[in-house]
Design a protein around this motif. Sequence first.
Motif, PDB file in Angstrom:
ATOM      1  N   VAL A 264       0.424   0.547   7.599  1.00  0.00           N
ATOM      2  CA  VAL A 264       0.327  -0.323   6.494  1.00  0.00           C
ATOM      3  C   VAL A 264       1.965  -0.828   5.998  1.00  0.00           C
ATOM      4  CG1 VAL A 264      -0.131  -0.536   3.898  1.00  0.00           C
ATOM      5  CG2 VAL A 264      -1.949   0.405   5.531  1.00  0.00           C
ATOM      6  N   LEU A 265       2.649   0.170   5.876  1.00  0.00           N
ATOM      7  CA  LEU A 265       3.997   0.110   5.717  1.00  0.00           C
ATOM      8  C   LEU A 265       4.846  -0.826   6.599  1.00  0.00           C
ATOM      9  CD1 LEU A 265       5.172   3.510   4.323  1.00  0.00           C
ATOM     10  CD2 LEU A 265       4.795   1.616   2.930  1.00  0.00           C
ATOM     11  N   ARG A 266       4.441  -0.754   7.958  1.00  0.00           N
ATOM     12  CA  ARG A 266       5.028  -1.405   9.052  1.00  0.00           C
ATOM     13  C   ARG A 266       4.546  -2.791   8.948  1.00  0.00           C
ATOM     14  NH1 ARG A 266       3.414   0.505  14.738  1.00  0.00           N
ATOM     15  NH2 ARG A 266       4.312   2.488  13.892  1.00  0.00           N
ATOM     16  N   GLU A 267       3.477  -3.052   8.554  1.00  0.00           N
ATOM     17  CA  GLU A 267       2.990  -4.437   8.504  1.00  0.00           C
ATOM     18  C   GLU A 267       3.471  -4.918   7.280  1.00  0.00           C
ATOM     19  OE1 GLU A 267       0.909  -6.375  10.169  1.00  0.00           O
ATOM     20  OE2 GLU A 267       0.451  -4.694  11.716  1.00  0.00           O
ATOM     21  N   ALA A 268       3.848  -4.098   6.175  1.00  0.00           N
ATOM     22  CA  ALA A 268       4.334  -4.771   4.850  1.00  0.00           C
ATOM     23  C   ALA A 268       5.999  -5.085   5.439  1.00  0.00           C
ATOM     24  CB  ALA A 268       4.422  -3.714   3.897  1.00  0.00           C
ATOM     25  N   GLU A 269       6.559  -4.243   6.056  1.00  0.00           N
ATOM     26  CA  GLU A 269       7.787  -4.462   6.491  1.00  0.00           C
ATOM     27  C   GLU A 269       8.094  -6.004   7.398  1.00  0.00           C
ATOM     28  OE1 GLU A 269       9.544  -1.267   8.587  1.00  0.00           O
ATOM     29  OE2 GLU A 269       9.906  -0.067   6.630  1.00  0.00           O
ATOM     30  N   GLU A 270       7.017  -5.950   8.216  1.00  0.00           N
ATOM     31  CA  GLU A 270       6.888  -7.264   9.091  1.00  0.00           C
ATOM     32  C   GLU A 270       6.900  -8.610   8.171  1.00  0.00           C
ATOM     33  OE1 GLU A 270       4.123  -6.767  12.253  1.00  0.00           O
ATOM     34  OE2 GLU A 270       5.672  -5.365  13.446  1.00  0.00           O
ATOM     35  N   LEU A 271       6.309  -8.418   7.086  1.00  0.00           N
ATOM     36  CA  LEU A 271       6.097  -9.647   6.234  1.00  0.00           C
ATOM     37  C   LEU A 271       7.476 -10.030   5.917  1.00  0.00           C
ATOM     38  CD1 LEU A 271       3.313  -8.678   3.609  1.00  0.00           C
ATOM     39  CD2 LEU A 271       3.027 -10.487   5.359  1.00  0.00           C
TER      40      LEU A 271
ATOM     41  N   GLN B 227       4.970   5.355   0.901  1.00  0.00           N
ATOM     42  CA  GLN B 227       6.194   5.625   1.347  1.00  0.00           C
ATOM     43  C   GLN B 227       6.410   7.067   0.947  1.00  0.00           C
ATOM     44  OE1 GLN B 227       8.867   2.799  -0.793  1.00  0.00           O
ATOM     45  NE2 GLN B 227       8.781   1.516   0.945  1.00  0.00           N
TER      46      GLN B 227
ATOM     47  N   THR C 263      -0.249   1.962  -4.037  1.00  0.00           N
ATOM     48  CA  THR C 263       0.978   1.124  -3.936  1.00  0.00           C
ATOM     49  C   THR C 263       1.536   1.356  -2.749  1.00  0.00           C
ATOM     50  OG1 THR C 263       2.457   2.609  -5.212  1.00  0.00           O
ATOM     51  CG2 THR C 263       1.200   1.224  -6.575  1.00  0.00           C
ATOM     52  N   LEU C 264       2.470   0.356  -2.338  1.00  0.00           N
ATOM     53  CA  LEU C 264       3.621   0.744  -1.178  1.00  0.00           C
ATOM     54  C   LEU C 264       4.474   1.934  -1.550  1.00  0.00           C
ATOM     55  CD1 LEU C 264       4.357  -3.059  -0.015  1.00  0.00           C
ATOM     56  CD2 LEU C 264       2.769  -1.210   1.061  1.00  0.00           C
ATOM     57  N   LYS C 265       4.885   2.109  -2.519  1.00  0.00           N
ATOM     58  CA  LYS C 265       5.629   3.037  -3.004  1.00  0.00           C
ATOM     59  C   LYS C 265       5.019   4.533  -2.900  1.00  0.00           C
ATOM     60  CE  LYS C 265       9.310   2.633  -4.360  1.00  0.00           C
ATOM     61  NZ  LYS C 265      10.541   2.499  -3.517  1.00  0.00           N
TER      62      LYS C 265
END
Length: 299
Positions: free
Chosen positions: A76-83, A12, A7-9
């Motif tokens: 991965v987290l950076r890409e998710a933030e960019e969404l 993180q 998971t993203l969490k």
Amino acid sequence: MATYLPTLKQLQYLVALQDHGHFGRAADACFVTQSTLSAGLRELETLIGVILVERTRRVVRFTPLGDRIADKARRVLREAEELGDMARAAGRPLSGEMRMSVIPTIAPFMLPRILPRLRRDYPDLKLFLREEPSGPACEGLHHGRADCVLLALPYACGEVASQFLFDDRLFIAGQPGDMGNVSLAMPSAEIDETRLLLLEDGHCLKDHALSACARPELRAEATMMGTSLHTIVQMIDNGLGLTMLPEMALKAGILDHTGLVARPLDAANPARKIALVWRRGSPREKDFQLLATVLAEAA
């Protein structure tokens, strides 16, 4: 066969632990309890079937594979933030959350002027600020801890996009008896290198000041000891020499309640360039360009 993904969490938590090297501090950074963060990381290790972190009472040590996975997690987290950034960019300008790092030789002098206008004109913008030197600020930008950085150029910040805001002229400040004719600019050749106090390593203003003077002996002879411009001003006010200050600090009243005076620096490049930088290709580029325009107008 089912595929189980982290998971993203969990990612993180892993990145926070690598950043802080301590379960308690990592948990604080993630706004969770230490037991929650620890349990999330154990679930992640169980999920992928490998140990990522060696735990002892005193040390948190990442395994080589753990380091590689944490680096991948950052991307991965950076890409998710960019969404989320893409969705915000399609809505109202300068809205939602934005994290901006500001270097210490800009933050106390420029932010008080620009923040009231941002609050007034863009009330939906939640601007989270971090004050840190140029090196950590640029590192944080590339690791996704910051969305943009307000800094002084030239500075090697990596692969970034930038928008110039304004020139910030450099001045020489000191006791009246040391300054000569304060109505004239001071040639860099007149600076007594044995009495020059500058910010310690890590602050780009030091390099901008030395570069502007084009005198190699200044780097060898000047004393680098101040941790902030306000600290240096207090030392100069107590008769310890001369220093260089940016114009924005003078306009903000850094010499108020002192006996010091300032003269513009007469040199080939007597100014640093203030700019806003962000990751190249960011989906919020139009937001950053608008923010840069607002900052330049309000400064």
